[in-house]
Design a protein around this motif. Structure first.
Motif, PDB file in Angstrom:
ATOM      1  N   GLU A   1      41.736  28.716  47.725  1.00 49.70           N
ATOM      2  CA  GLU A   1      40.317  28.828  47.380  1.00 49.70           C
ATOM      3  C   GLU A   1      40.106  29.606  46.091  1.00 49.70           C
ATOM      4  OE1 GLU A   1      38.471  30.757  50.686  1.00 49.70           O
ATOM      5  OE2 GLU A   1      37.856  28.853  51.550  1.00 49.70           O
ATOM      6  N   GLN A   2      41.093  30.425  45.707  1.00 46.56           N
ATOM      7  CA  GLN A   2      40.894  31.325  44.582  1.00 46.56           C
ATOM      8  C   GLN A   2      40.654  30.605  43.265  1.00 46.56           C
ATOM      9  OE1 GLN A   2      43.762  31.092  46.256  1.00 46.56           O
ATOM     10  NE2 GLN A   2      45.477  30.952  44.852  1.00 46.56           N
ATOM     11  N   GLU A   3      41.158  29.401  43.090  1.00 46.96           N
ATOM     12  CA  GLU A   3      40.982  28.708  41.821  1.00 46.96           C
ATOM     13  C   GLU A   3      39.515  28.411  41.534  1.00 46.96           C
ATOM     14  OE1 GLU A   3      43.375  28.482  39.612  1.00 46.96           O
ATOM     15  OE2 GLU A   3      44.673  29.432  41.072  1.00 46.96           O
ATOM     16  N   ALA A   4      38.742  28.155  42.570  1.00 44.07           N
ATOM     17  CA  ALA A   4      37.329  27.843  42.387  1.00 44.07           C
ATOM     18  C   ALA A   4      36.463  29.093  42.423  1.00 44.07           C
ATOM     19  CB  ALA A   4      36.869  26.876  43.472  1.00 44.07           C
ATOM     20  N   ALA A   5      37.058  30.226  42.745  1.00 47.58           N
ATOM     21  CA  ALA A   5      36.273  31.447  42.904  1.00 47.58           C
ATOM     22  C   ALA A   5      35.837  31.996  41.554  1.00 47.58           C
ATOM     23  CB  ALA A   5      37.101  32.496  43.639  1.00 47.58           C
ATOM     24  N   THR A   6      34.717  32.675  41.581  1.00 49.12           N
ATOM     25  CA  THR A   6      34.208  33.331  40.393  1.00 49.12           C
ATOM     26  C   THR A   6      33.887  34.767  40.746  1.00 49.12           C
ATOM     27  OG1 THR A   6      31.883  32.928  40.829  1.00 49.12           O
ATOM     28  CG2 THR A   6      33.091  31.174  39.708  1.00 49.12           C
ATOM     29  N   SER A   7      33.567  35.558  39.732  1.00 48.45           N
ATOM     30  CA  SER A   7      33.159  36.921  40.019  1.00 48.45           C
ATOM     31  C   SER A   7      31.694  36.967  40.424  1.00 48.45           C
ATOM     32  CB  SER A   7      33.411  37.822  38.812  1.00 48.45           C
ATOM     33  OG  SER A   7      32.582  37.428  37.747  1.00 48.45           O
ATOM     34  N   GLY A   8      30.980  35.881  40.278  1.00 44.87           N
ATOM     35  CA  GLY A   8      29.572  35.859  40.659  1.00 44.87           C
ATOM     36  C   GLY A   8      29.411  35.976  42.156  1.00 44.87           C
TER      37      GLY A   8
ATOM     38  N   TRP B   1      27.520  42.485  48.380  1.00 43.61           N
ATOM     39  CA  TRP B   1      28.145  41.905  47.200  1.00 43.61           C
ATOM     40  C   TRP B   1      29.628  41.705  47.441  1.00 43.61           C
ATOM     41  CZ3 TRP B   1      23.913  44.732  47.524  1.00 43.61           C
ATOM     42  CH2 TRP B   1      22.834  44.408  46.715  1.00 43.61           C
ATOM     43  N   LEU B   2      30.065  40.455  47.437  1.00 40.30           N
ATOM     44  CA  LEU B   2      31.478  40.104  47.547  1.00 40.30           C
ATOM     45  C   LEU B   2      31.863  39.400  46.255  1.00 40.30           C
ATOM     46  CD1 LEU B   2      34.149  39.695  49.125  1.00 40.30           C
ATOM     47  CD2 LEU B   2      33.191  37.528  49.918  1.00 40.30           C
ATOM     48  N   ARG B   3      32.859  39.930  45.592  1.00 37.81           N
ATOM     49  CA  ARG B   3      33.314  39.305  44.355  1.00 37.81           C
ATOM     50  C   ARG B   3      34.762  38.867  44.529  1.00 37.81           C
ATOM     51  NH1 ARG B   3      29.572  42.971  42.327  1.00 37.81           N
ATOM     52  NH2 ARG B   3      28.242  42.061  40.738  1.00 37.81           N
ATOM     53  N   VAL B   4      35.017  37.630  44.168  1.00 37.75           N
ATOM     54  CA  VAL B   4      36.362  37.077  44.151  1.00 37.75           C
ATOM     55  C   VAL B   4      36.535  36.478  42.773  1.00 37.75           C
ATOM     56  CG1 VAL B   4      37.950  35.445  45.204  1.00 37.75           C
ATOM     57  CG2 VAL B   4      36.229  36.588  46.613  1.00 37.75           C
ATOM     58  N   ALA B   5      37.602  36.845  42.100  1.00 36.89           N
ATOM     59  CA  ALA B   5      37.746  36.479  40.693  1.00 36.89           C
ATOM     60  C   ALA B   5      38.815  35.424  40.470  1.00 36.89           C
ATOM     61  CB  ALA B   5      38.067  37.718  39.868  1.00 36.89           C
ATOM     62  N   GLY B   6      38.407  34.298  39.902  1.00 35.87           N
ATOM     63  CA  GLY B   6      39.345  33.266  39.479  1.00 35.87           C
ATOM     64  C   GLY B   6      39.820  33.564  38.062  1.00 35.87           C
ATOM     65  N   PRO B   7      40.676  32.714  37.495  1.00 32.42           N
ATOM     66  CA  PRO B   7      41.194  32.947  36.148  1.00 32.42           C
ATOM     67  C   PRO B   7      40.073  33.112  35.125  1.00 32.42           C
ATOM     68  CG  PRO B   7      42.370  31.162  37.205  1.00 32.42           C
ATOM     69  CD  PRO B   7      41.200  31.494  38.088  1.00 32.42           C
ATOM     70  N   GLY B   8      40.143  34.188  34.331  1.00 29.44           N
ATOM     71  CA  GLY B   8      39.177  34.442  33.268  1.00 29.44           C
ATOM     72  C   GLY B   8      37.865  35.046  33.728  1.00 29.44           C
ATOM     73  N   ALA B   9      37.658  35.200  35.037  1.00 25.13           N
ATOM     74  CA  ALA B   9      36.387  35.740  35.536  1.00 25.13           C
ATOM     75  C   ALA B   9      36.278  37.224  35.225  1.00 25.13           C
ATOM     76  CB  ALA B   9      36.282  35.509  37.037  1.00 25.13           C
ATOM     77  N   GLU B  10      35.064  37.656  34.971  1.00 27.34           N
ATOM     78  CA  GLU B  10      34.790  39.073  34.769  1.00 27.34           C
ATOM     79  C   GLU B  10      33.376  39.351  35.256  1.00 27.34           C
ATOM     80  OE1 GLU B  10      33.792  38.319  30.091  1.00 27.34           O
ATOM     81  OE2 GLU B  10      34.619  40.243  30.617  1.00 27.34           O
TER      82      GLU B  10
ATOM     83  N   LEU C   1      36.953  43.967  34.550  1.00 25.07           N
ATOM     84  CA  LEU C   1      37.703  43.379  33.447  1.00 25.07           C
ATOM     85  C   LEU C   1      37.970  41.909  33.745  1.00 25.07           C
ATOM     86  CD1 LEU C   1      40.326  46.208  32.827  1.00 25.07           C
ATOM     87  CD2 LEU C   1      38.220  45.755  31.547  1.00 25.07           C
ATOM     88  N   ALA C   2      38.186  41.149  32.698  1.00 17.33           N
ATOM     89  CA  ALA C   2      38.491  39.727  32.874  1.00 17.33           C
ATOM     90  C   ALA C   2      39.871  39.560  33.502  1.00 17.33           C
ATOM     91  CB  ALA C   2      38.443  39.011  31.533  1.00 17.33           C
ATOM     92  N   THR C   3      39.959  38.610  34.397  1.00 17.62           N
ATOM     93  CA  THR C   3      41.237  38.236  34.979  1.00 17.62           C
ATOM     94  C   THR C   3      42.037  37.514  33.899  1.00 17.62           C
ATOM     95  OG1 THR C   3      40.143  37.958  37.098  1.00 17.62           O
ATOM     96  CG2 THR C   3      42.306  36.967  36.876  1.00 17.62           C
ATOM     97  N   SER C   4      43.287  37.879  33.740  1.00 18.55           N
ATOM     98  CA  SER C   4      44.115  37.265  32.706  1.00 18.55           C
ATOM     99  C   SER C   4      44.180  35.755  32.905  1.00 18.55           C
ATOM    100  CB  SER C   4      45.532  37.837  32.740  1.00 18.55           C
ATOM    101  OG  SER C   4      45.508  39.196  32.412  1.00 18.55           O
ATOM    102  N   PRO C   5      44.189  34.986  31.800  1.00 22.44           N
ATOM    103  CA  PRO C   5      44.298  33.529  31.919  1.00 22.44           C
ATOM    104  C   PRO C   5      45.538  33.149  32.725  1.00 22.44           C
ATOM    105  CG  PRO C   5      43.803  34.165  29.665  1.00 22.44           C
ATOM    106  CD  PRO C   5      44.102  35.432  30.420  1.00 22.44           C
ATOM    107  N   GLY C   6      45.369  32.170  33.584  1.00 20.80           N
ATOM    108  CA  GLY C   6      46.487  31.710  34.399  1.00 20.80           C
ATOM    109  C   GLY C   6      46.709  32.533  35.648  1.00 20.80           C
ATOM    110  N   ARG C   7      45.953  33.626  35.806  1.00 24.54           N
ATOM    111  CA  ARG C   7      46.071  34.467  37.001  1.00 24.54           C
ATOM    112  C   ARG C   7      44.775  34.363  37.792  1.00 24.54           C
ATOM    113  NH1 ARG C   7      49.832  38.731  36.948  1.00 24.54           N
ATOM    114  NH2 ARG C   7      49.348  38.662  39.177  1.00 24.54           N
ATOM    115  N   SER C   8      44.845  34.522  39.062  1.00 26.90           N
ATOM    116  CA  SER C   8      43.618  34.617  39.845  1.00 26.90           C
ATOM    117  C   SER C   8      43.786  35.689  40.890  1.00 26.90           C
ATOM    118  CB  SER C   8      43.219  33.293  40.472  1.00 26.90           C
ATOM    119  OG  SER C   8      44.270  32.662  41.092  1.00 26.90           O
TER     120      SER C   8
END
Length: 181
Positions: A6-13, A54-63, A164-171
């Motif tokens: 599920e993490q690939e579709a997750a955002t920090s929103g 507030w629940l935040r789950v961060a996918g690649p590049g999310a901040e 901080l932004a999640t590094s590209p390619g990482r989630s």
């Protein structure tokens, strides 16, 4: 709360994570007796959580842009604290929370930003997306370490913070949540 895959579709929103937040295991996180008990002992009385947590789950590049919680939770009691806890290890490349040290003492924010209310004023609620601006304009310092699962960070509603932004390619499939009381 976050299932593998599920993490690939997750955002920090936070709105994008509504379904995860509403799962029974998600709700249990926001009402842990240990957390509630800590705040009741510390504040000397009954405490509660907001209807929306507030629940935040961060996918690649999310901040998460820089904000203070007061614009989201400024009505009612001034005794509002955020309890931020990562559900798994969050090294720097996975975008941990970052705190703007001293931001709670910036007079300009008292007269402007902290008087805003996201619902009343129909605003997004973020102060800025530019970390450098805070250093140059207000002389703030940013601070964050890597976090281990279960660490608890408690702070008041005026502190500017973001993620901080999640590094590209990482989630970040470990999840991070914050409880506002």
């Amino acid at each position: 709360v976050v299932k593998r895959g599920e993490q690939e579709a997750a955002t920090s929103g936070v709105r994008g994570n509504e379904e995860r937040r509403m799962r029974p295991e998600g709700q249990a996180l926001f009402h842990m007796p240990e957390v509630i008990g800590f705040f009741e002992r510390t504040l000397g009385g009954k405490v509660g959580s907001f209807d929306f947590q507030w629940l935040r789950v961060a996918g690649p590049g999310a901040e998460s842009p820089i904000h203070s919680d007061i614009v989201f939770m400024g009505r009612g009691t001034p005794n509002v604290y955020t309890c931020w806890t990562p559900l798994g290890d969050v090294p720097l490349e996975l975008g941990p929370i970052v705190m703007c040290l001293g931001s709670q003492r910036i007079p300009e924010l008292k007269e402007t930003y902290w008087r805003a209310d996201v619902d009343r004023d129909l605003i997004e609620g973020h102060f800025t997306k530019d970390h450098i601006e805070m250093v140059e304009k207000f002389g703030c310092r940013w601070s964050t370490p890597s976090f281990r699962a279960g660490v608890v960070l408690i702070f008041g509603r005026h502190i500017l913070h973001g993620a901080l932004a999640t590094s590209p390619g990482r989630s970040c499939d470990v999840g991070r949540f914050s409880i506002a009381m």
